[in-house]
Design a protein around this motif. Structure first.
Motif, PDB file in Angstrom:
ATOM      1  N   TRP A   1      -4.979 -11.859  -2.531  1.00  0.00           N
ATOM      2  CA  TRP A   1      -4.530 -10.472  -3.171  1.00  0.00           C
ATOM      3  C   TRP A   1      -4.952  -9.229  -2.014  1.00  0.00           C
ATOM      4  O   TRP A   1      -5.955  -9.478  -1.156  1.00  0.00           O
TER       5      TRP A   1
ATOM      6  N   TYR B   1       0.895  -1.227   0.165  1.00  0.00           N
ATOM      7  CA  TYR B   1       0.067  -0.051   0.069  1.00  0.00           C
ATOM      8  C   TYR B   1       0.881   1.101   0.002  1.00  0.00           C
ATOM      9  O   TYR B   1       0.369   2.309  -0.028  1.00  0.00           O
TER      10      TYR B   1
ATOM     11  N   LYS C   1      -0.801  -5.455   8.001  1.00  0.00           N
ATOM     12  CA  LYS C   1      -0.674  -4.411   8.944  1.00  0.00           C
ATOM     13  C   LYS C   1       0.663  -4.327   9.796  1.00  0.00           C
ATOM     14  O   LYS C   1       1.382  -3.072   9.865  1.00  0.00           O
TER      15      LYS C   1
ATOM     16  N   ARG D   1      -6.368  -6.415   0.154  1.00  0.00           N
ATOM     17  CA  ARG D   1      -7.866  -5.696  -0.025  1.00  0.00           C
ATOM     18  C   ARG D   1      -7.731  -4.260  -0.476  1.00  0.00           C
ATOM     19  O   ARG D   1      -6.586  -3.487  -0.128  1.00  0.00           O
ATOM     20  N   GLY D   2      -8.394  -4.135  -1.422  1.00  0.00           N
ATOM     21  CA  GLY D   2      -8.930  -2.628  -1.536  1.00  0.00           C
ATOM     22  C   GLY D   2      -7.775  -2.232  -2.658  1.00  0.00           C
ATOM     23  O   GLY D   2      -8.077  -0.850  -2.885  1.00  0.00           O
ATOM     24  N   LEU D   3      -6.925  -2.849  -3.226  1.00  0.00           N
ATOM     25  CA  LEU D   3      -6.121  -2.593  -4.040  1.00  0.00           C
ATOM     26  C   LEU D   3      -6.286  -3.153  -5.432  1.00  0.00           C
ATOM     27  O   LEU D   3      -6.438  -4.282  -5.650  1.00  0.00           O
ATOM     28  N   LYS D   4      -6.255  -2.275  -6.386  1.00  0.00           N
ATOM     29  CA  LYS D   4      -6.508  -2.770  -7.756  1.00  0.00           C
ATOM     30  C   LYS D   4      -5.267  -3.270  -8.469  1.00  0.00           C
ATOM     31  O   LYS D   4      -4.104  -2.725  -8.191  1.00  0.00           O
TER      32      LYS D   4
ATOM     33  N   ASP E   1      -2.849  -0.887 -10.025  1.00  0.00           N
ATOM     34  CA  ASP E   1      -2.274   0.198  -9.136  1.00  0.00           C
ATOM     35  C   ASP E   1      -1.096  -0.318  -8.438  1.00  0.00           C
ATOM     36  O   ASP E   1      -0.301   0.075  -7.605  1.00  0.00           O
TER      37      ASP E   1
END
Length: 122
Positions: free
Chosen positions: A26, A9, A98, A28-31, A34
């Motif tokens: 994969w 991220y 995290k 989360r929340g990442l294309k 990107d």
């Protein structure tokens, strides 16, 4: 020769070099477009059973590292190309967790650097 570790991220930088995601799932929340990946090395991630057992619990960190190293010992064909690349260029191992100190990318970096040192590549 250089191996770095970075959250997927975090912003992509030119100094990242060869970017390798070492998560089985994969982030989360990442294309995907990107992520700016050179490789998604799912096979280098810990087994599902080991990942679930560890659960990013720092208390289990040392045991996780040893168990993960045992898995990596039997998958040399998957990580050896990274060592070859790291001999000449920077390789950045990417992770989605995290916890930046207790994750498979950190454990893999330690494993690879120990292997390179033991084999005279440092």
């Amino acid at each position: 020769m250089s191996i770095a570790v970075k959250r997927i991220y975090d912003p992509v930088t030119e100094s990242d070099g060869y970017r390798v995601l070492v998560d089985r799932i994969w982030p989360r929340g990442l294309k995907k477009e990107d992520a700016a990946l050179d490789l998604w090395a799912k096979e280098l991630a810990p087994s599902t059973a080991l990942r679930k057992w560890f659960g990013h619990d720092p208390v289990c960190w040392e045991s996780f590292r040893h168990r993960y190293a045992s898995e990596l010992d039997s998958h040399k064909s998957f990580w050896q190309p990274l060592v070859t690349r790291a001999e000449r260029h920077r390789v950045t191992l990417l992770f989605g967790a995290k916890d930046e100190d207790h994750n498979q990318a950190v454990a893999l970096k330690i494993y690879l650097e120990n292997w390179m040192k033991a084999n005279g590549l440092r």
